[in-house]
Design a protein around this motif. Structure first.
Motif, PDB file in Angstrom:
ATOM      1  N   LYS A   1      -4.810  37.834  61.214  1.00 35.07           N
ATOM      2  CA  LYS A   1      -4.394  38.068  59.832  1.00 35.07           C
ATOM      3  C   LYS A   1      -4.621  39.531  59.421  1.00 35.07           C
ATOM      4  O   LYS A   1      -5.302  39.841  58.447  1.00 35.07           O
ATOM      5  CB  LYS A   1      -5.121  37.135  58.876  1.00 35.07           C
ATOM      6  CG  LYS A   1      -4.766  35.669  59.070  1.00 35.07           C
ATOM      7  CD  LYS A   1      -5.389  34.800  57.985  1.00 35.07           C
ATOM      8  CE  LYS A   1      -4.954  33.340  58.141  1.00 35.07           C
ATOM      9  NZ  LYS A   1      -5.504  32.475  57.082  1.00 35.07           N
TER      10      LYS A   1
ATOM     11  N   THR B   1       1.784  38.535  51.010  1.00 28.51           N
ATOM     12  CA  THR B   1       2.854  38.638  50.024  1.00 28.51           C
ATOM     13  C   THR B   1       3.682  39.882  50.325  1.00 28.51           C
ATOM     14  O   THR B   1       3.148  40.992  50.382  1.00 28.51           O
ATOM     15  CB  THR B   1       2.280  38.723  48.598  1.00 28.51           C
ATOM     16  OG1 THR B   1       1.505  37.555  48.340  1.00 28.51           O
ATOM     17  CG2 THR B   1       3.400  38.847  47.579  1.00 28.51           C
TER      18      THR B   1
ATOM     19  N   THR C   1      -0.701  37.583  63.167  1.00 31.32           N
ATOM     20  CA  THR C   1      -0.912  36.382  62.336  1.00 31.32           C
ATOM     21  C   THR C   1      -2.143  35.605  62.765  1.00 31.32           C
ATOM     22  O   THR C   1      -2.629  34.746  62.002  1.00 31.32           O
ATOM     23  CB  THR C   1       0.330  35.488  62.412  1.00 31.32           C
ATOM     24  OG1 THR C   1       0.618  35.184  63.791  1.00 31.32           O
ATOM     25  CG2 THR C   1       1.543  36.186  61.793  1.00 31.32           C
ATOM     26  N   SER C   2      -2.667  35.898  63.971  1.00 35.29           N
ATOM     27  CA  SER C   2      -3.886  35.202  64.413  1.00 35.29           C
ATOM     28  C   SER C   2      -5.109  35.799  63.728  1.00 35.29           C
ATOM     29  O   SER C   2      -5.943  35.080  63.148  1.00 35.29           O
ATOM     30  CB  SER C   2      -4.035  35.307  65.941  1.00 35.29           C
ATOM     31  OG  SER C   2      -2.949  34.676  66.592  1.00 35.29           O
TER      32      SER C   2
ATOM     33  N   TYR D   1      -5.354  40.363  55.522  1.00 33.28           N
ATOM     34  CA  TYR D   1      -4.775  39.625  54.408  1.00 33.28           C
ATOM     35  C   TYR D   1      -5.360  38.228  54.373  1.00 33.28           C
ATOM     36  O   TYR D   1      -5.892  37.724  55.372  1.00 33.28           O
ATOM     37  CB  TYR D   1      -3.259  39.586  54.484  1.00 33.28           C
ATOM     38  CG  TYR D   1      -2.669  38.859  55.680  1.00 33.28           C
ATOM     39  CD1 TYR D   1      -2.453  37.478  55.631  1.00 33.28           C
ATOM     40  CD2 TYR D   1      -2.306  39.556  56.838  1.00 33.28           C
ATOM     41  CE1 TYR D   1      -1.898  36.814  56.728  1.00 33.28           C
ATOM     42  CE2 TYR D   1      -1.750  38.904  57.917  1.00 33.28           C
ATOM     43  CZ  TYR D   1      -1.539  37.530  57.864  1.00 33.28           C
ATOM     44  OH  TYR D   1      -1.006  36.860  58.945  1.00 33.28           O
ATOM     45  N   GLN D   2      -5.277  37.620  53.211  1.00 27.07           N
ATOM     46  CA  GLN D   2      -5.821  36.290  53.005  1.00 27.07           C
ATOM     47  C   GLN D   2      -4.683  35.289  52.861  1.00 27.07           C
ATOM     48  O   GLN D   2      -3.563  35.646  52.515  1.00 27.07           O
ATOM     49  CB  GLN D   2      -6.727  36.272  51.761  1.00 27.07           C
ATOM     50  CG  GLN D   2      -7.910  37.239  51.871  1.00 27.07           C
ATOM     51  CD  GLN D   2      -8.673  37.382  50.562  1.00 27.07           C
ATOM     52  OE1 GLN D   2      -8.177  36.995  49.501  1.00 27.07           O
ATOM     53  NE2 GLN D   2      -9.877  37.916  50.631  1.00 27.07           N
ATOM     54  N   GLY D   3      -5.016  34.028  53.130  1.00 32.32           N
ATOM     55  CA  GLY D   3      -3.983  33.015  53.007  1.00 32.32           C
ATOM     56  C   GLY D   3      -3.173  32.893  54.280  1.00 32.32           C
ATOM     57  O   GLY D   3      -3.427  33.568  55.284  1.00 32.32           O
ATOM     58  N   THR D   4      -2.145  32.037  54.217  1.00 23.67           N
ATOM     59  CA  THR D   4      -1.333  31.775  55.404  1.00 23.67           C
ATOM     60  C   THR D   4      -0.484  32.978  55.783  1.00 23.67           C
ATOM     61  O   THR D   4      -0.416  33.374  56.946  1.00 23.67           O
ATOM     62  CB  THR D   4      -0.421  30.564  55.159  1.00 23.67           C
ATOM     63  OG1 THR D   4      -1.222  29.456  54.749  1.00 23.67           O
ATOM     64  CG2 THR D   4       0.356  30.210  56.411  1.00 23.67           C
ATOM     65  N   THR D   5       0.170  33.574  54.801  1.00 26.91           N
ATOM     66  CA  THR D   5       1.016  34.756  55.036  1.00 26.91           C
ATOM     67  C   THR D   5       0.769  35.761  53.923  1.00 26.91           C
ATOM     68  O   THR D   5       0.388  35.389  52.798  1.00 26.91           O
ATOM     69  CB  THR D   5       2.513  34.395  55.034  1.00 26.91           C
ATOM     70  OG1 THR D   5       2.853  33.814  53.761  1.00 26.91           O
ATOM     71  CG2 THR D   5       2.831  33.398  56.154  1.00 26.91           C
TER      72      THR D   5
ATOM     73  N   SER E   1       9.628  37.748  53.496  1.00 26.31           N
ATOM     74  CA  SER E   1       8.554  37.351  54.409  1.00 26.31           C
ATOM     75  C   SER E   1       8.409  38.394  55.498  1.00 26.31           C
ATOM     76  O   SER E   1       9.158  39.385  55.562  1.00 26.31           O
ATOM     77  CB  SER E   1       8.864  35.988  55.023  1.00 26.31           C
ATOM     78  OG  SER E   1      10.010  36.089  55.863  1.00 26.31           O
TER      79      SER E   1
END
Length: 906
Positions: A637, A659, A634-635, A653-657, A669
């Motif tokens: 991404k 899809t 997640t750091s 991936y883009q964004g916070t999380t 998730s």
């Protein structure tokens, strides 16, 4: 066949459920008459105890099991209660059933009030009086004021009189009335029963009790009356319709066949079958059964509940001779020990070849050596088994009527109309129009042939005129829809003309055509070709493909004019492939076009290729990565995926999380993922970022309805009903062949594989309905309704559903269970035990398509059952029609849930 002491037919009318015993058999308790418990040496035998309170080695075990199997004496809630006393009303019930007189029972209106019995026993009392089993005046005189005659405990002398009369030996008893009994307590025996006691002793029905006493007023127990009546059965012929005595003609681990009354009768042997011998009171094992010995068996819903070896000596004599001629009138002329012998056979004579396979009398040829096994139990000494040992060297011509590739047998119909079956082997020469055939499978039924046989085996088979045949090979080229070239199984190149409307079958492709075939000198499709008598190809079945895959290749250049595509593989080695009119392609659209593909083949684009030689058979523009989920950072991404080719790829991936898409789960998730989950990473149009991470899952459904127009399925899994589209899914039948949406039906079980929310494949699950043949910790064998034995490996686990109970062990399964068997998506075997009802047939309503059975009571509202086209009606191994059932026929109904799937006539 010699006349035995029994008629060997027995309906399972008496084989009622033990749960009905208290009401239907003996009320509260049951009596027996025999000598006291003798000392018995127990054996360790592998069989299930029918009654929990009758252990192996119990002194009356043999007689209890025999009468229980015959339906004369049964248990209650799994117990027999051998030490309970019986009443007089119960004893006369036993006598009537022992004499097989149930069909003569009235309504009990003629039962005298002087002899008070329960309502259930009145018809038995009425019939017992009419058959002179008891004397009304004698019974009234022996009954005290206020005493209920029926509830009175039966005494030993009273039961002796009852049984001797049931045996039809009343006259002998009266003639013996003045003779001494030899017992120390003779003076205690009533004068009017002394003769009956004498006959009972003479027939070895009892030897008295300790101290050389008869104990005439002693109360009779259930175990004793079972022994007394069981021994009495040696002297009567009651004609039970489920008791068979005959010669064992077939014997396997789970099956026994008797030759009885001129017919063959088969029984299932399972862990509920009990075995005894005539000369022993102690239970034995199945090993006591031998071929051609005499055996008594009691049938209970197709299984042998009780088996007794009545004569261990084989009842056959064996002789070997040479067949001179097959005569008319079912006769054979043999030369045995240089003497002519004429044998007359009938429909019960079994003919087998030297390998034990069944053959016809027409398969016998003059000069053949045969072994004849003749029965010795009738004056006719009819041949029971005639086995072909070897046939003479012969040749001839005819038409192939059957080919057994597994057993390596060929059946040929000769010009005289007779059929003969011959063995073939790898040395058999096969020819077709001067061509050497590589395998017998290329010869088809109906082909005209000439043949030669040496030492009982086909030495040559020449096809002179064929209906059709099949050949195998590798496709080289197609010339339009006219010619096909291929390399045959022998390595030679051949050219065949294509027939009109040639059909093409390719696993996974519905409505396949010639355009779907891959032709190439080095890697063309492996095919099976069907050729008509004119040697034209009428059918092409692709059995394998030799194409290679080039995954994650990088486009260097694409020339739209020459259709040449230059790529680098993962090792940066360059290749050039040509895209032609047969190339298939895909990219992120449901309707790909060549121009659309060409617009994407820019430098640096990732593609997956399937190639044969220099041809690009498939071009898939990379818009996804398939493999298993490894981890998420997640750091940075990035999602790490282990691809199917063994390489890892990191997808940003883009964004916070990212899809996440999982079928049946909203708002999924990263927390819902675990390492090893199969996933597909869907990429953005530029192939530079993750658009959706779709988890692959396979779910087993039962189809509720099919919307063919929209390719939408409504189905249920684990009690939840869902709808999904299958327009983009590969659809497969239960055998793996391609099917259409219109082939799916409500009620089918299907495995559907989803990538995220999208169904990518669907396969119909094979369901086997049938009866368990054998089961152990490693495999399960089930005989299906079609008569085939299906084998299921339990290596991947098992789940047994019996009513509301679910188990992961097969220990509860027996060979009496009728089941539905399937595999779940993981490969584990799921066994659903069918529920059964024993009923009596009333009629069939052809309008509503329902079976109506006789109601068990006025409050019984469950007596109509819907019949479908798939409901299996049978008696033993013979399929019957519902119209053949008659009123009062005993039937067993088997249900899968609330659906009637099987009806078995008893």
């Amino acid at each position: 066949m010699a006349s035995y002491k029994r008629t060997f037919q027995r309906s399972t009318r008496k084989a009622v459920s033990a749960m009905l015993v208290t009401a239907m058999c003996l009320g509260g308790t049951t009596a027996a008459f025999a000598e006291e418990t003798p000392a018995v040496t127990t054996q360790n035998v592998a069989a299930v105890s029918l009654f929990s309170d009758v252990q192996s080695g119990f002194w009356a075990e043999k007689h209890i099991y025999k009468l229980a199997a015959e339906g004369i004496l049964l248990g209650d809630a799994g117990k027999f209660r051998p030490g309970d006393n019986v009443t007089q009303q119960e004893a006369i019930t036993i006598a009537i059933r022992f004499m097989n007189l149930d069909s003569q029972l009235g309504n009990g209106a003629g039962a005298p009030e002087d002899l008070k019995v329960g309502n259930y026993f009145k018809p038995y009392l009425e019939l017992a009086l009419s058959k002179n089993l008891i004397d009304k005046n004698e019974e009234i005189a022996a009954t005290k004021d206020g005493e209920a005659w029926g509830e009175k405990k039966a005494s030993r002398e009273w039961v002796a009189k009852l049984l001797v009369r049931a045996l039809g030996k009343d006259a002998e008893a009266k003639a013996s009335a003045t003779l001494p009994t030899g017992f120390a307590d003779q003076t205690s025996i009533s004068a009017n029963t002394r003769g009956y006691v004498n006959v009972a002793v003479q027939l070895n029905l009892t030897n008295g009790v300790e101290g050389n006493r008869f104990d005439p007023l002693g109360k009779v127990t259930r175990a004793q009356i079972a022994t007394f009546f069981s021994r009495g059965s040696e002297y009567v012929n009651p004609g039970y319709a489920n008791v068979y005595e005959g010669i064992v003609t077939e014997l396997t681990d789970n099956k026994m066949t008797l030759y009885t009354n001129g017919q063959l009768k088969s029984f299932t042997l399972d862990n509920r079958s009990v075995y005894f011998t005539k000369d022993s009171e102690t239970r034995t094992t199945r090993s006591a059964l031998k071929l051609y010995t005499k055996v008594l068996a009691v049938d209970k819903v197709g299984s042998a509940a009780y088996v007794e070896v009545t004569d261990p000596n084989q009842q056959l004599e064996r002789s070997e001779g040479t067949l001179l001629r097959v005569l008319g009138n079912n006769q054979l002329l043999l030369l045995v020990n240089n003497n002519p012998l004429t044998l007359t056979y009938d429909s019960n004579t079994t003919f087998v070849d030297q390998y034990g396979n069944s053959i016809k009398v027409s398969d016998l040829t003059p000069e053949s050596t045969v072994v004849v096994q003749r029965e010795t139990f009738t004056p006719d000494k009819k041949p029971v088994i005639i086995q072909l040992q070897s046939v003479a060297n012969i040749s001839g011509n005819g038409t192939v009527s059957k080919i057994d590739l597994t057993g390596k047998n060929v059946t040929i119909k000769l010009a005289n109309g007779n059929e003969e079956t011959f063995k073939y082997n790898d040395k058999t020469i096969l020819l077709y129009q001067n061509q050497v055939l590589s395998q017998m499978g290329e010869v088809k039924e109906g082909a005209s042939v000439t043949f030669e046989v040496k030492d009982g085996v086909l030495s040559s088979l020449v096809v002179t005129q064929a209906t059709e045949r099949t050949v195998t090979g590798t496709l080289l080229d197609l010339v339009g829809d006219t010619l096909l070239s291929y390399t045959n199984a022998g390595g030679r190149d051949e050219i065949k003309r294509l027939a009109k409307n040639v059909t093409v079958e390719i696993n996974g492709i519905a409505d396949a055509s010639l355009d779907d075939l891959i032709t190439d000198e080095k890697g063309g499709d492996k095919v099976e070709l069907t050729l008509n008598p004119d040697d034209e190809v009428t059918k092409i079945v692709v059995t394998g493909r030799q194409s290679e895959k080039l995954e994650s290749a990088t486009v260097i250049n694409y020339d739209a004019k020459t259709k040449a595509l230059t790529v680098l593989d993962a090792a940066e080695k360059p290749y050039v492939f040509v895209i032609d009119e047969k190339t298939k392609y895909s990219y992120n659209t449901t309707n790909p076009t060549l121009s659309g593909l060409e617009s994407l083949l820019s430098k640096g684009r990732k593609v997956d290729l399937t190639v044969v030689g220099s041809r690009a058979v498939n071009v898939d523009v990379t818009y996804k990565y398939e493999g298993t989920y490894v981890s998420a950072n997640t750091s940075s991404k990035k999602i790490t995926i282990l691809q199917n080719n063994g390489k890892t790829v990191e997808v940003p991936y883009q964004g916070t999380t990212p899809t996440i898409s999982i079928y049946g789960k909203a708002n999924a998730s990263l927390a819902d993922l675990k390492a090893g989950d199969p996933v597909t990473a869907m990429l953005t149009a530029n192939q530079d970022a993750l658009q959706t991470l779709a988890v692959k899952s396979t779910i087993q459904f039962e189809v509720v309805s099919v919307n063919t127009a929209n390719s939408r399925i409504r189905a249920t899994a684990n009690g939840v009903t869902s709808e999904f589209y299958v327009d983009q899914a590969v659809l497969l039948g239960e055998n793996g062949g391609a099917i259409k949406v219109s082939d799916l039906k409500a009620g089918q079980t299907i495995n559907v594989t989803f990538t995220g929310q999208s169904a990518i494949s669907l396969q119909v699950v094979k369901l086997t309905l049938g009866k368990i043949q054998s089961v152990d910790g490693s495999s399960l064998l089930v005989k299906s309704f079609a008569g085939n034995v299906e084998t299921y490996s339990l290596a991947k686990g098992v789940k047994v559903q019996r009513g509301t109970e679910v188990s992961t062990s097969v220990t509860s399964l027996t060979t009496n269970d009728h089941v539905e068997v399937r595999k779940d998506p993981s490969g584990a075997v799921v066994v659903k035990v069918l529920t059964a009802q024993e009923r009596k047939f009333s009629r069939y309503d052809g309008v509503s398509k329902e079976i109506i059975v006789l109601r068990s009571s006025t409050s019984d509202n469950n007596y109509r059952f819907a019949v479908t086209a798939d409901t299996y009606f049978h008696q033993g191994d013979t399929t019957i029609s519902v119209q053949s059932l008659q009123i009062n026929d005993k039937i067993v109904l088997y249900f899968n849930g609330d659906k009637l799937v099987e009806v078995e006539k008893q």
